[in-house]
Design a protein around this motif. Structure first.
Motif, PDB file in Angstrom:
ATOM      1  N   ARG A 187       0.857  -1.193   0.000  1.00 48.75           N
ATOM      2  CA  ARG A 187       0.000   0.000   0.000  1.00 48.75           C
ATOM      3  C   ARG A 187       0.888   1.236   0.000  1.00 48.75           C
ATOM      4  NH1 ARG A 187      -3.995   1.970   4.935  1.00 48.75           N
ATOM      5  NH2 ARG A 187      -5.112   3.570   3.747  1.00 48.75           N
ATOM      6  N   ASP A 188       0.823   2.024  -1.061  1.00 46.74           N
ATOM      7  CA  ASP A 188       1.857   3.043  -1.263  1.00 46.74           C
ATOM      8  C   ASP A 188       1.321   4.357  -1.784  1.00 46.74           C
ATOM      9  OD1 ASP A 188       2.735   3.704  -4.347  1.00 46.74           O
ATOM     10  OD2 ASP A 188       1.685   1.791  -4.213  1.00 46.74           O
ATOM     11  N   LEU A 189       2.165   5.383  -1.633  1.00 49.05           N
ATOM     12  CA  LEU A 189       2.179   6.579  -2.464  1.00 49.05           C
ATOM     13  C   LEU A 189       3.634   6.861  -2.785  1.00 49.05           C
ATOM     14  CD1 LEU A 189      -0.502   8.887  -0.786  1.00 49.05           C
ATOM     15  CD2 LEU A 189      -0.694   7.638  -2.945  1.00 49.05           C
ATOM     16  N   CYS A 190       3.870   7.552  -3.891  1.00 49.78           N
ATOM     17  CA  CYS A 190       5.233   7.762  -4.380  1.00 49.78           C
ATOM     18  C   CYS A 190       5.493   9.245  -4.637  1.00 49.78           C
ATOM     19  CB  CYS A 190       5.467   6.991  -5.684  1.00 49.78           C
ATOM     20  SG  CYS A 190       5.292   5.204  -5.561  1.00 49.78           S
ATOM     21  N   ILE A 191       6.738   9.641  -4.404  1.00 43.89           N
ATOM     22  CA  ILE A 191       7.231  10.955  -4.784  1.00 43.89           C
ATOM     23  C   ILE A 191       8.375  10.741  -5.770  1.00 43.89           C
ATOM     24  CG2 ILE A 191       8.090  13.189  -4.013  1.00 43.89           C
ATOM     25  CD1 ILE A 191       5.383  12.502  -2.834  1.00 43.89           C
ATOM     26  N   PHE A 192       8.329  11.459  -6.902  1.00 44.48           N
ATOM     27  CA  PHE A 192       9.305  11.312  -7.973  1.00 44.48           C
ATOM     28  C   PHE A 192      10.179  12.560  -8.023  1.00 44.48           C
ATOM     29  CE2 PHE A 192       5.463   9.029  -8.772  1.00 44.48           C
ATOM     30  CZ  PHE A 192       5.843   7.817  -9.311  1.00 44.48           C
ATOM     31  N   PHE A 193      11.454  12.393  -8.374  1.00 48.94           N
ATOM     32  CA  PHE A 193      12.343  13.553  -8.457  1.00 48.94           C
ATOM     33  C   PHE A 193      13.540  13.204  -9.332  1.00 48.94           C
ATOM     34  CE2 PHE A 193      12.899  11.091  -4.620  1.00 48.94           C
ATOM     35  CZ  PHE A 193      14.262  10.860  -4.527  1.00 48.94           C
ATOM     36  N   GLY A 194      14.291  14.247  -9.727  1.00 44.77           N
ATOM     37  CA  GLY A 194      15.394  14.033 -10.659  1.00 44.77           C
ATOM     38  C   GLY A 194      14.910  13.460 -11.979  1.00 44.77           C
ATOM     39  N   SER A 213      10.582   7.715  -4.454  1.00 47.58           N
ATOM     40  CA  SER A 213      10.467   7.144  -3.120  1.00 47.58           C
ATOM     41  C   SER A 213       9.133   6.415  -3.030  1.00 47.58           C
ATOM     42  CB  SER A 213      10.540   8.242  -2.056  1.00 47.58           C
ATOM     43  OG  SER A 213      10.263   7.718  -0.784  1.00 47.58           O
ATOM     44  N   HIS A 214       9.182   5.120  -2.808  1.00 49.88           N
ATOM     45  CA  HIS A 214       7.987   4.291  -2.653  1.00 49.88           C
ATOM     46  C   HIS A 214       7.731   4.146  -1.157  1.00 49.88           C
ATOM     47  CE1 HIS A 214       5.678   0.463  -2.577  1.00 49.88           C
ATOM     48  NE2 HIS A 214       5.243   0.839  -3.770  1.00 49.88           N
ATOM     49  N   ILE A 215       6.734   4.862  -0.655  1.00 53.87           N
ATOM     50  CA  ILE A 215       6.431   4.886   0.771  1.00 53.87           C
ATOM     51  C   ILE A 215       5.288   3.916   1.010  1.00 53.87           C
ATOM     52  CG2 ILE A 215       5.784   6.342   2.724  1.00 53.87           C
ATOM     53  CD1 ILE A 215       6.872   8.733   1.119  1.00 53.87           C
ATOM     54  N   ALA A 216       5.568   2.820   1.721  1.00 51.96           N
ATOM     55  CA  ALA A 216       4.593   1.738   1.810  1.00 51.96           C
ATOM     56  C   ALA A 216       4.541   1.145   3.213  1.00 51.96           C
ATOM     57  CB  ALA A 216       4.922   0.655   0.790  1.00 51.96           C
ATOM     58  N   SER A 217       3.582   0.235   3.401  1.00 51.66           N
ATOM     59  CA  SER A 217       3.339  -0.353   4.716  1.00 51.66           C
ATOM     60  C   SER A 217       4.468  -1.262   5.173  1.00 51.66           C
ATOM     61  CB  SER A 217       2.020  -1.134   4.701  1.00 51.66           C
ATOM     62  OG  SER A 217       0.941  -0.280   4.413  1.00 51.66           O
ATOM     63  N   LYS A 218       5.037  -2.028   4.239  1.00 52.59           N
ATOM     64  CA  LYS A 218       6.081  -2.985   4.604  1.00 52.59           C
ATOM     65  C   LYS A 218       7.194  -2.978   3.560  1.00 52.59           C
ATOM     66  CE  LYS A 218       3.019  -6.170   7.101  1.00 52.59           C
ATOM     67  NZ  LYS A 218       2.517  -7.571   7.198  1.00 52.59           N
ATOM     68  N   PRO A 219       8.447  -3.084   3.984  1.00 50.76           N
ATOM     69  CA  PRO A 219       9.551  -3.125   3.022  1.00 50.76           C
ATOM     70  C   PRO A 219       9.779  -4.530   2.484  1.00 50.76           C
ATOM     71  CG  PRO A 219      10.409  -3.081   5.256  1.00 50.76           C
ATOM     72  CD  PRO A 219       8.910  -2.995   5.377  1.00 50.76           C
ATOM     73  N   ASP A 220      10.180  -4.602   1.223  1.00 51.39           N
ATOM     74  CA  ASP A 220      10.701  -5.824   0.610  1.00 51.39           C
ATOM     75  C   ASP A 220      11.522  -5.358  -0.596  1.00 51.39           C
ATOM     76  OD1 ASP A 220       9.051  -5.610  -1.733  1.00 51.39           O
ATOM     77  OD2 ASP A 220       7.443  -6.712  -0.757  1.00 51.39           O
ATOM     78  N   PRO A 221      12.081  -6.226  -1.411  1.00 51.08           N
ATOM     79  CA  PRO A 221      12.934  -5.765  -2.509  1.00 51.08           C
ATOM     80  C   PRO A 221      12.263  -4.798  -3.485  1.00 51.08           C
ATOM     81  CG  PRO A 221      13.324  -8.083  -2.118  1.00 51.08           C
ATOM     82  CD  PRO A 221      12.168  -7.692  -1.248  1.00 51.08           C
ATOM     83  N   SER A 270       9.458  -2.717  -2.469  1.00 53.49           N
ATOM     84  CA  SER A 270       8.536  -1.866  -1.719  1.00 53.49           C
ATOM     85  C   SER A 270       9.265  -1.091  -0.630  1.00 53.49           C
ATOM     86  CB  SER A 270       7.437  -2.738  -1.080  1.00 53.49           C
ATOM     87  OG  SER A 270       6.580  -1.983  -0.267  1.00 53.49           O
ATOM     88  N   HIS A 271       8.747   0.114  -0.337  1.00 49.08           N
ATOM     89  CA  HIS A 271       9.225   0.957   0.753  1.00 49.08           C
ATOM     90  C   HIS A 271      10.739   1.165   0.681  1.00 49.08           C
ATOM     91  CE1 HIS A 271       8.506   3.172   4.386  1.00 49.08           C
ATOM     92  NE2 HIS A 271       9.492   2.558   4.997  1.00 49.08           N
ATOM     93  N   ASN A 272      11.142   1.871  -0.361  1.00 51.07           N
ATOM     94  CA  ASN A 272      12.556   2.130  -0.572  1.00 51.07           C
ATOM     95  C   ASN A 272      12.684   3.320  -1.510  1.00 51.07           C
ATOM     96  OD1 ASN A 272      15.464   1.745  -0.920  1.00 51.07           O
ATOM     97  ND2 ASN A 272      15.104  -0.381  -0.317  1.00 51.07           N
ATOM     98  N   ILE A 273      13.916   3.778  -1.693  1.00 52.09           N
ATOM     99  CA  ILE A 273      14.233   4.750  -2.734  1.00 52.09           C
ATOM    100  C   ILE A 273      14.679   3.960  -3.953  1.00 52.09           C
ATOM    101  CG2 ILE A 273      15.696   6.696  -3.394  1.00 52.09           C
ATOM    102  CD1 ILE A 273      15.989   7.243  -0.332  1.00 52.09           C
ATOM    103  N   PHE A 274      14.059   4.249  -5.099  1.00 51.03           N
ATOM    104  CA  PHE A 274      14.327   3.469  -6.297  1.00 51.03           C
ATOM    105  C   PHE A 274      14.945   4.327  -7.395  1.00 51.03           C
ATOM    106  CE2 PHE A 274      11.214   0.968  -4.061  1.00 51.03           C
ATOM    107  CZ  PHE A 274      11.597  -0.343  -4.310  1.00 51.03           C
ATOM    108  N   LEU A 275      15.791   3.680  -8.191  1.00 51.06           N
ATOM    109  CA  LEU A 275      16.407   4.287  -9.361  1.00 51.06           C
ATOM    110  C   LEU A 275      15.842   3.616 -10.600  1.00 51.06           C
ATOM    111  CD1 LEU A 275      18.662   5.988 -10.819  1.00 51.06           C
ATOM    112  CD2 LEU A 275      20.162   3.987 -10.480  1.00 51.06           C
ATOM    113  N   VAL A 276      15.330   4.443 -11.524  1.00 49.64           N
ATOM    114  CA  VAL A 276      14.912   3.972 -12.847  1.00 49.64           C
ATOM    115  C   VAL A 276      15.887   4.580 -13.837  1.00 49.64           C
ATOM    116  CG1 VAL A 276      13.048   3.896 -14.550  1.00 49.64           C
ATOM    117  CG2 VAL A 276      12.505   3.881 -12.101  1.00 49.64           C
ATOM    118  N   ASN A 277      16.690   3.740 -14.477  1.00 47.29           N
ATOM    119  CA  ASN A 277      17.791   4.222 -15.320  1.00 47.29           C
ATOM    120  C   ASN A 277      17.845   3.371 -16.591  1.00 47.29           C
ATOM    121  OD1 ASN A 277      20.035   5.745 -16.082  1.00 47.29           O
ATOM    122  ND2 ASN A 277      21.476   4.398 -15.007  1.00 47.29           N
TER     123      ASN A 277
END
Length: 235
Positions: free
Chosen positions: A106-113, A123-131, A133-140
């Motif tokens: 269950r998430d909301l996200c903020i995008f930047f750069g 930034s994927h802000i979610a209820s529980k972390p896993d590979p 979910s709930h982490n800072i992600f790079l799309v490249n």
């Protein structure tokens, strides 16, 4: 204690809780962007992955249904990007309300750069972390990868009518990225990365629903930009 005095103290504490973030702004930063969605024309400031899934609702920016968009590489499906400005160093604050059901992602996200639709951070802000979910992600130019060096155990979105405050601090020289949620004392996730410098900022979710309000962005400067970002739906 007199009842009136108790009410006054509670009100004072409420004001502190809602204003504590914006008190900590560097002297060389200025307010570069502010939006409270009190006007229905505010949506014109954003470019979305699918305009039919976004609206202004109760003076907030709302993603209320899944959009007709599939990214070129695995990354979130629902994005509303502030289209006219690019930011380098910045502090962003906003109010978030997650309006979907409870589950691990269950998430909301903020995008930047954001450079284009296949090169950005979020930034994927979610209820529980896993590979994924709930982490800072790079799309490249490839499916998103988690780059957070530290994350907490997840967050509690609560009921679908609850608002939460987030703060993002970014420095493009050091690569520092820090994400705060309802508490400025300790970030819920942080990392260092130097892939992207100036880029757009956006709001959204991987595949859920939610609202965004009271957006403020401070920084030393910005770069104007009017290029189209999501040229067409990809599915």
């Amino acid at each position: 204690m007199y009842p009136g005095k108790s009410i006054a103290i509670l009100f004072f504490l409420f004001l502190l809780s809602t204003e504590v973030f914006c008190q900590d702004i560097p002297d060389d930063y200025q307010l570069l962007y502010e939006q409270d969605f009190s006007s229905n024309t505010a949506l014109n400031e954003f470019e979305t992955t699918d305009a039919s899934s976004w609206r202004i609702s109760d003076q907030s920016l709302e993603i209320y249904k899944a959009g007709n968009y599939e990214p070129k590489v695995r990354s979130p499906f629902n994005i509303a990007m502030l289209k006219s400005l690019k930011f380098g160093d910045f502090i962003l604050e906003a109010d978030l309300q997650q309006t979907g059901k409870e589950y691990g992602h269950r998430d909301l996200c903020i995008f930047f750069g954001m450079k284009n639709h296949s090169n950005f951070y979020y930034s994927h802000i979610a209820s529980k972390p896993d590979p994924h979910s709930h982490n800072i992600f790079l799309v490249n130019d490839e499916p998103r990868i988690a780059i957070g060096k530290r994350t907490n155990e997840g967050i509690n979105w609560g009921n679908t009518n609850e608002w939460h405050k987030i703060r993002i601090e970014r420095n493009i020289d050091s690569g520092s990225i820090k994400i705060y949620f309802d508490d400025i004392e300790k970030p819920i996730m942080e990392t260092n990365d130097l892939h992207f410098d100036y880029g757009h900022i956006g709001f959204g979710t991987f595949d859920d629903t939610g609202k965004f309000d009271n957006i403020k962005i401070w920084g030393p400067d910005f770069a104007p930009d009017n290029d189209s970002f999501f040229p067409h739906p990809l599915r």
